[in-house]
Design an enzyme around this catalytic site. Structure first.
Site, mmCIF file in Angstrom:
data_model
loop_
_atom_site.group_PDB
_atom_site.id
_atom_site.type_symbol
_atom_site.label_atom_id
_atom_site.label_comp_id
_atom_site.label_asym_id
_atom_site.label_seq_id
_atom_site.Cartn_x
_atom_site.Cartn_y
_atom_site.Cartn_z
ATOM 1 N N GLU A 121 0.825 -1.197 0.000
ATOM 2 C CA GLU A 121 0.000 0.000 0.000
ATOM 3 C C GLU A 121 0.867 1.259 0.000
ATOM 4 O OE1 GLU A 121 -4.139 -1.410 2.082
ATOM 5 O OE2 GLU A 121 -2.569 -0.708 3.433
ATOM 6 N N CYS A 141 6.353 -6.575 7.557
ATOM 7 C CA CYS A 141 7.365 -5.982 8.432
ATOM 8 C C CYS A 141 7.791 -7.019 9.460
ATOM 9 C CB CYS A 141 6.789 -4.743 9.127
ATOM 10 S SG CYS A 141 8.019 -3.796 10.069
ATOM 11 N N CYS A 148 1.112 -1.110 15.899
ATOM 12 C CA CYS A 148 1.105 -0.853 14.453
ATOM 13 C C CYS A 148 0.444 -2.000 13.704
ATOM 14 C CB CYS A 148 2.546 -0.659 13.969
ATOM 15 S SG CYS A 148 2.682 -0.361 12.192
ATOM 16 N N GLY A 205 7.008 -1.591 6.363
ATOM 17 C CA GLY A 205 8.369 -2.084 6.453
ATOM 18 C C GLY A 205 9.342 -1.145 7.138
ATOM 19 N N GLU A 206 10.514 -1.673 7.454
ATOM 20 C CA GLU A 206 11.624 -0.925 8.053
ATOM 21 C C GLU A 206 12.648 -0.639 6.963
ATOM 22 O OE1 GLU A 206 14.338 0.997 9.430
ATOM 23 O OE2 GLU A 206 12.907 0.602 11.046
ATOM 24 N N SER A 237 12.117 7.235 7.742
ATOM 25 C CA SER A 237 11.756 6.937 9.121
ATOM 26 C C SER A 237 12.229 5.540 9.494
ATOM 27 C CB SER A 237 10.234 7.032 9.298
ATOM 28 O OG SER A 237 9.859 6.643 10.601
ATOM 29 N N ASN A 336 -4.049 5.833 15.711
ATOM 30 C CA ASN A 336 -5.068 5.515 14.720
ATOM 31 C C ASN A 336 -5.562 4.088 14.939
ATOM 32 O OD1 ASN A 336 -5.055 7.956 13.041
ATOM 33 N ND2 ASN A 336 -2.936 7.388 12.646
ATOM 34 N N CYS A 379 -1.353 6.736 9.785
ATOM 35 C CA CYS A 379 -0.112 6.190 10.337
ATOM 36 C C CYS A 379 -0.391 4.943 11.161
ATOM 37 C CB CYS A 379 0.549 7.256 11.202
ATOM 38 S SG CYS A 379 2.095 6.729 11.949
#
Length: 409
Positions: A121, A141, A148, A205-206, A237, A336, A379
């Site tokens: 996405e 992830c 999250c 993802g990281e 980030s 969120n 987020c």
């Protein structure tokens, strides 16, 4: 095609047989790699540099996705390029448009090796003065951050430089952000300048667990002869992959954001488990040593506001102490919601008290306006459709979110 706000658009599915053919893509190659690829199909060595410049302009300035549109490239070479390579966009499985103008695309990429096609996405957040694209770096992830939604999806694989860049190219296509493009009727985009002016590596993802592909993609995105995004308008980030933080500043040179979310190791171990490997002391030291950090190039610290978890004024005091001497701003993110979470968003009055304390201590502390909640684009809400809840549950939840939108904000 424009949809009623907040409703999903089933975009016309383009099979993209060229993309699924297994042919290598020219997108995401460095100039050197592109030159080698052209030499392999018979382009004379003395022409390689010129041809690379031509293709670079067509791909990243003009935004073409079909070799036949490269009008200043000889037909014979275009046929060779078509036979050997692809420059096709990924499939759009679904496009959703939020009540607030946020757009979310579910994209499908072809299999790599023996794997299956994968979905990711990408989110576009328009504002009056800028348009920000939130880009994914992995399918799923591995970090399992407890607050999250993406963290509940297992890591499938890293995205390639091509797949990372393709998110930007597709968004610019859909928004009419290339020359001769047209903006969709009724779309909310900046009134002047580029529709996509900023990118943030804050999607699925990281990024620093996919360093080389992310590096290649961002260096192409900021190349002055192509997509030409300013490095000051690109933010990466990370949850705190300490060994790669210095390399990010030294080799890529973009703005840095840290997913902090807690000021004590015991709490951060629970919220952001990578903290067990790279605790706060090491993380903050890496931030102090980030190349180019200054009051003009501050590090952003992201802090999700979780009711009765990390939102006390004592937490705010410890946050100020933790960041002492680091040129920083703190983005406060109202939590969120997503299906199945045990967390709640802090009360708005408490978020404002928290922000005021930090601001009085000398740090900018904007409260991020929730965007795209009604389409699970905010987020911490991203998760590819193939890994999400059963369809009936998802539709019921989205209907509830749409009905309640406005009350939440």
């Amino acid at each position: 095609m424009q949809a009623p706000a907040g409703l999903a658009v089933k975009a016309p599915l383009i099979a993209n047989s060229d993309l699924m053919s297994g042919k290598p893509s020219l997108i995401g190659l460095t100039r050197e790699e592109m030159g080698e690829a052209l030499a392999e199909i018979g382009v004379p060595q003395k022409q390689v540099k010129m041809r690379v410049s031509q293709l670079w302009n067509w791909l990243y300035v003009r935004g073409v996705s079909d070799f036949d549109n490269m009008t200043n490239v000889a037909k014979e070479l275009r046929e060779k390029l078509k036979a050997a390579f692809t420059i096709a966009r990924p499939e759009i499985v679904e496009e959703q448009i939020s009540n607030d103008g946020t757009r979310k695309w579910l994209m499908r990429f072809p299999p790599r090796g023996a794997g299956r096609p994968v979905e990711i996405e990408t989110v576009y957040i328009p504002e009056e003065g800028r348009g920000t694209l939130c880009i994914s770096s992995q399918v799923g992830c591995s970090l399992t951050c407890s607050f999250c939604h993406t963290g509940t999806q297992r890591l499938v694989r890293n995205l390639t430089a091509e797949e990372i860049l393709s998110q930007l190219l597709l968004a610019r296509d859909r928004l009419g952000d290339f020359p001769d493009g047209s903006t969709p009727v009724g779309a909310y985009v900046p009134s002047e300048g580029r529709k996509v002016s900023n990118i943030v590596m804050m999607g699925m993802g990281e990024p620093l667990y996919n360093f080389e592909h992310v590096k290649t993609a961002l260096l192409i995105a900021t190349d002055g002869d192509g997509l030409s995004l300013s490095k000051r308008r690109v933010t990466l980030s990370t949850s705190g992959v300490v060994p790669e933080i210095f390399r990010t500043g030294d080799e890529i040179g973009v703005m840095l954001a840290i997913s902090l979310h807690a000021v004590r190791d015991d709490l951060r171990d629970m919220l952001v488990p990578i903290n067990k490997k790279y605790p706060l002391k090491e993380l903050i030291e890496a931030c102090r040593n980030y190349p180019g950090v200054s009051n003009a190039r501050r590090i952003t610290f992201e802090y999700v506001m979780l009711k009765d978890v990390n939102d006390s004024l004592e937490d705010a005091k410890m946050l100020v102490q933790l960041l002492k001497g680091v040129p920083a701003k703190i983005n406060l993110i109202p939590f969120n919601p997503w299906p199945g979470t045990n967390y709640q968003c802090s009360e708005w009055a408490q978020i404002e008290k928290f922000a005021d304390f930090i601001n009085q201590a000398g740090y900018a502390s904007p409260i991020r306006t929730p965007r795209g909640r009604d389409i699970l684009a905010a987020c911490g809400q991203l998760k590819s459709e193939s890994e999400r809840m059963r369809k009936t549950e998802r539709l019921a939840f989205e209907a509830m979110m749409i009905a309640n939108h406005g009350a939440d904000d």
